[in-house]
Design a protein around this motif. Structure first.
Motif, PDB file in Angstrom:
ATOM      1  N   UNK A 149       4.662  12.254   4.371  1.00 43.00           N
ATOM      2  CA  UNK A 149       6.019  12.738   4.082  1.00 43.00           C
ATOM      3  C   UNK A 149       6.201  13.127   2.615  1.00 43.00           C
ATOM      4  N   UNK A 150       5.402  12.528   1.736  1.00 43.70           N
ATOM      5  CA  UNK A 150       5.554  12.768   0.302  1.00 43.70           C
ATOM      6  C   UNK A 150       4.943  14.081  -0.159  1.00 43.70           C
ATOM      7  N   UNK A 151       4.105  14.706   0.695  1.00 43.00           N
ATOM      8  CA  UNK A 151       3.378  15.898   0.273  1.00 43.00           C
ATOM      9  C   UNK A 151       2.154  15.585  -0.564  1.00 43.00           C
ATOM     10  N   UNK A 152       1.848  14.292  -0.724  1.00 46.49           N
ATOM     11  CA  UNK A 152       0.665  13.847  -1.453  1.00 46.49           C
ATOM     12  C   UNK A 152      -0.367  13.313  -0.470  1.00 46.49           C
ATOM     13  N   UNK A 153      -1.509  12.904  -0.978  1.00 41.74           N
ATOM     14  CA  UNK A 153      -2.464  12.151  -0.160  1.00 41.74           C
ATOM     15  C   UNK A 153      -2.165  10.677  -0.388  1.00 41.74           C
ATOM     16  N   UNK A 154      -1.927   9.943   0.691  1.00 43.04           N
ATOM     17  CA  UNK A 154      -1.587   8.524   0.572  1.00 43.04           C
ATOM     18  C   UNK A 154      -2.694   7.678   1.186  1.00 43.04           C
ATOM     19  N   UNK A 155      -3.126   6.684   0.436  1.00 42.43           N
ATOM     20  CA  UNK A 155      -4.148   5.750   0.897  1.00 42.43           C
ATOM     21  C   UNK A 155      -3.526   4.357   0.971  1.00 42.43           C
ATOM     22  N   UNK A 156      -3.638   3.720   2.142  1.00 41.75           N
ATOM     23  CA  UNK A 156      -3.036   2.407   2.348  1.00 41.75           C
ATOM     24  C   UNK A 156      -4.082   1.461   2.966  1.00 41.75           C
ATOM     25  N   UNK A 175      -6.981  21.225   0.570  1.00 38.41           N
ATOM     26  CA  UNK A 175      -6.998  19.790   0.866  1.00 38.41           C
ATOM     27  C   UNK A 175      -5.650  19.375   1.431  1.00 38.41           C
ATOM     28  N   UNK A 176      -5.640  18.722   2.577  1.00 39.45           N
ATOM     29  CA  UNK A 176      -4.371  18.406   3.244  1.00 39.45           C
ATOM     30  C   UNK A 176      -3.661  17.198   2.644  1.00 39.45           C
ATOM     31  N   UNK A 177      -2.349  17.215   2.748  1.00 42.76           N
ATOM     32  CA  UNK A 177      -1.531  16.061   2.360  1.00 42.76           C
ATOM     33  C   UNK A 177      -1.353  15.178   3.583  1.00 42.76           C
ATOM     34  N   UNK A 178      -2.134  14.122   3.679  1.00 38.82           N
ATOM     35  CA  UNK A 178      -2.070  13.229   4.830  1.00 38.82           C
ATOM     36  C   UNK A 178      -1.952  11.783   4.358  1.00 38.82           C
ATOM     37  N   UNK A 179      -1.450  10.946   5.260  1.00 37.25           N
ATOM     38  CA  UNK A 179      -1.337   9.519   5.004  1.00 37.25           C
ATOM     39  C   UNK A 179      -2.433   8.819   5.790  1.00 37.25           C
ATOM     40  N   UNK A 180      -3.203   7.995   5.089  1.00 41.85           N
ATOM     41  CA  UNK A 180      -4.335   7.283   5.687  1.00 41.85           C
ATOM     42  C   UNK A 180      -4.061   5.788   5.593  1.00 41.85           C
ATOM     43  N   UNK A 181      -3.990   5.140   6.733  1.00 44.29           N
ATOM     44  CA  UNK A 181      -3.745   3.698   6.766  1.00 44.29           C
ATOM     45  C   UNK A 181      -4.881   3.027   7.539  1.00 44.29           C
ATOM     46  N   UNK A 182      -5.383   1.923   7.006  1.00 40.56           N
ATOM     47  CA  UNK A 182      -6.533   1.278   7.631  1.00 40.56           C
ATOM     48  C   UNK A 182      -6.469  -0.229   7.458  1.00 40.56           C
ATOM     49  N   UNK A 183      -7.079  -0.935   8.409  1.00 41.14           N
ATOM     50  CA  UNK A 183      -7.145  -2.398   8.367  1.00 41.14           C
ATOM     51  C   UNK A 183      -8.317  -2.854   9.218  1.00 41.14           C
ATOM     52  N   UNK A 184      -8.751  -4.090   8.993  1.00 41.57           N
ATOM     53  CA  UNK A 184      -9.889  -4.639   9.733  1.00 41.57           C
ATOM     54  C   UNK A 184      -9.564  -6.041  10.217  1.00 41.57           C
ATOM     55  N   UNK A 185     -10.169  -6.422  11.343  1.00 42.33           N
ATOM     56  CA  UNK A 185     -10.027  -7.780  11.860  1.00 42.33           C
ATOM     57  C   UNK A 185     -10.871  -8.783  11.092  1.00 42.33           C
ATOM     58  N   UNK A 186     -11.755  -8.321  10.209  1.00 41.91           N
ATOM     59  CA  UNK A 186     -12.617  -9.224   9.440  1.00 41.91           C
ATOM     60  C   UNK A 186     -12.585  -8.810   7.979  1.00 41.91           C
ATOM     61  N   UNK A 187     -12.688  -9.773   7.077  1.00 45.40           N
ATOM     62  CA  UNK A 187     -12.645  -9.442   5.651  1.00 45.40           C
ATOM     63  C   UNK A 187     -13.954  -8.822   5.178  1.00 45.40           C
ATOM     64  N   UNK A 188     -13.935  -8.072   4.051  1.00 44.27           N
ATOM     65  CA  UNK A 188     -15.186  -7.596   3.452  1.00 44.27           C
ATOM     66  C   UNK A 188     -16.088  -8.781   3.124  1.00 44.27           C
ATOM     67  N   UNK A 189     -17.391  -8.583   3.274  1.00 44.14           N
ATOM     68  CA  UNK A 189     -18.310  -9.680   2.999  1.00 44.14           C
ATOM     69  C   UNK A 189     -18.428 -10.668   4.129  1.00 44.14           C
ATOM     70  N   UNK A 190     -17.941 -10.319   5.309  1.00 41.27           N
ATOM     71  CA  UNK A 190     -17.953 -11.244   6.441  1.00 41.27           C
ATOM     72  C   UNK A 190     -19.311 -11.332   7.112  1.00 41.27           C
ATOM     73  N   UNK A 191     -20.147 -10.295   6.945  1.00 37.60           N
ATOM     74  CA  UNK A 191     -21.420 -10.253   7.644  1.00 37.60           C
ATOM     75  C   UNK A 191     -21.346  -9.605   9.004  1.00 37.60           C
ATOM     76  N   UNK A 192     -20.187  -9.052   9.360  1.00 38.84           N
ATOM     77  CA  UNK A 192     -20.018  -8.387  10.656  1.00 38.84           C
ATOM     78  C   UNK A 192     -20.052  -6.863  10.522  1.00 38.84           C
TER      79      UNK A 192
END
Length: 343
Positions: free
Chosen positions: A48-55, A97-114
């Protein structure tokens, strides 16, 4: 338009580390792994902001910038930025380059070994492929995810995580020089699948680790020609084949034996793979019914897995919980990375 994706995390059953250069380039690598019902997730939609958003939702970190001013940098947004930049530069045929919003999450933390970091990159690549209509199959998604992590971002690691996340299920994987990879999906009988789920205990130590340091040590040992480390890696290759055979036949005595001998070999490939905490947990587990143990991923912490007789599972879980970590209910998955549109 909204695009969502998910990709499954994986457990390395045998051969982990033989997928890391330069060992796999010189000697070839074999890995046996399986995906589980823990995932990395991504959502793309117009910003919505017209920027690239990383979340990075699980880290609660966000940043917005002009589409042409994405700084790869380091930190929890690095993977999203790497995927965005590579797709824009290599796949959009000169379009702005497109203005898009990118949202991401994981069920395991970084460094988990999975394999959480690589799985996140696969989930992001799958989402971008769906968003922009890119014709990428499983091999292409995994290869691109690997290139982004290792070449574009310079992050150390092997190859198995990207291919496990892209394909899903039980896979015997072969790794060769020139980034040649062969994925062999296994048809595991239903009763074997169920018995292994009932026999497996997945335990988070509560301590994440920096896998890059362990991987760097393994790679350095191979480059330096250290025979003890190289011999240990060769044993891991053999045990990946043995694990595949035990799994397909439903030989759980052999499966546990192979996993334990593989863990012993892995500890010889780098000094930082184990530590007093891991050794104490291993001793505790064996005193309470475990038949085999190993650390998932590079080692040093994160998740540990244990094989036991299903009748001994309750006692083993009780003992491990008493050690202060967390036991996770785990089921295997058939499906690899997937993406879909909403609206």
């Amino acid at each position: 338009m909204i695009v969502r994706s998910r990709a499954p995390l994986r457990l390395g059953l045998a051969g982990g580390g033989t997928d890391v250069s330069p060992f796999c380039d010189i000697h070839g690598g074999f890995v046996m792994n399986v995906t589980i019902d823990k995932y990395a997730y991504a959502t793309l939609d117009p910003a919505p902001s017209g920027l690239v958003e990383f979340h990075a939702l699980d880290a609660d970190v966000s940043q917005a910038c002009a589409p042409g001013e994405v700084d790869l940098g380091s930190g929890p947004l690095q993977l999203m930025k790497g995927v965005y930049s590579t797709i824009v530069n290599d796949y959009l045929d000169g379009r702005p380059a497109p203005a898009i919003r990118i949202r991401a999450a994981s069920d395991a933390p970084p460094g988990s070994g999975l394999g959480s970091s690589s799985t996140m990159v696969v989930a992001l690549v799958a989402a971008f492929a769906e968003y922009f209509g890119l014709a990428l199959g499983e091999y292409e998604i995994a290869q691109l995810a690997y290139r982004i992590e290792r070449n574009e971002l310079g992050l150390a690691g092997g190859k198995q995580d990207q291919y496990a996340a892209a394909f899903g299920g039980f896979n015997f994987m072969e790794f060769y020089d020139g980034d040649r990879v062969v994925v062999n999906p296994l048809r595991v009988k239903d009763w074997i699948w169920s018995e292994l789920e009932a026999s497996l205990v997945l335990y988070f130590t509560g301590v994440s680790r920096a896998s890059a340091k362990i991987i760097d040590e393994q790679s350095r040992n191979v480059r330096d020609g250290r025979s003890d480390s190289i011999d240990a890696m060769q044993r891991l290759k053999v045990e990946a084949v043995q694990m595949k055979e035990a799994l397909l036949r439903g030989d759980f005595v052999r499966l546990a034996s192979v996993m334990q001998s593989g863990w012993q070999a892995k500890k010889q490939s780098a000094t930082s793979i184990t530590n007093p905490m891991i050794d104490e947990l291993e001793a505790l587990a064996f005193a309470n019914g475990a038949r085999a143990t190993k650390v998932s991923g590079a080692g040093g912490g994160g998740f540990m897995m244990f094989i036991c007789d299903p009748a001994d599972r309750v006692g083993l879980v009780r003992a491990l919980r008493g050690a202060g970590g967390t036991v996770y209910d785990t089921h295997f998955t058939h499906q690899g990375a997937s993406a879909w549109k909403i609206g």
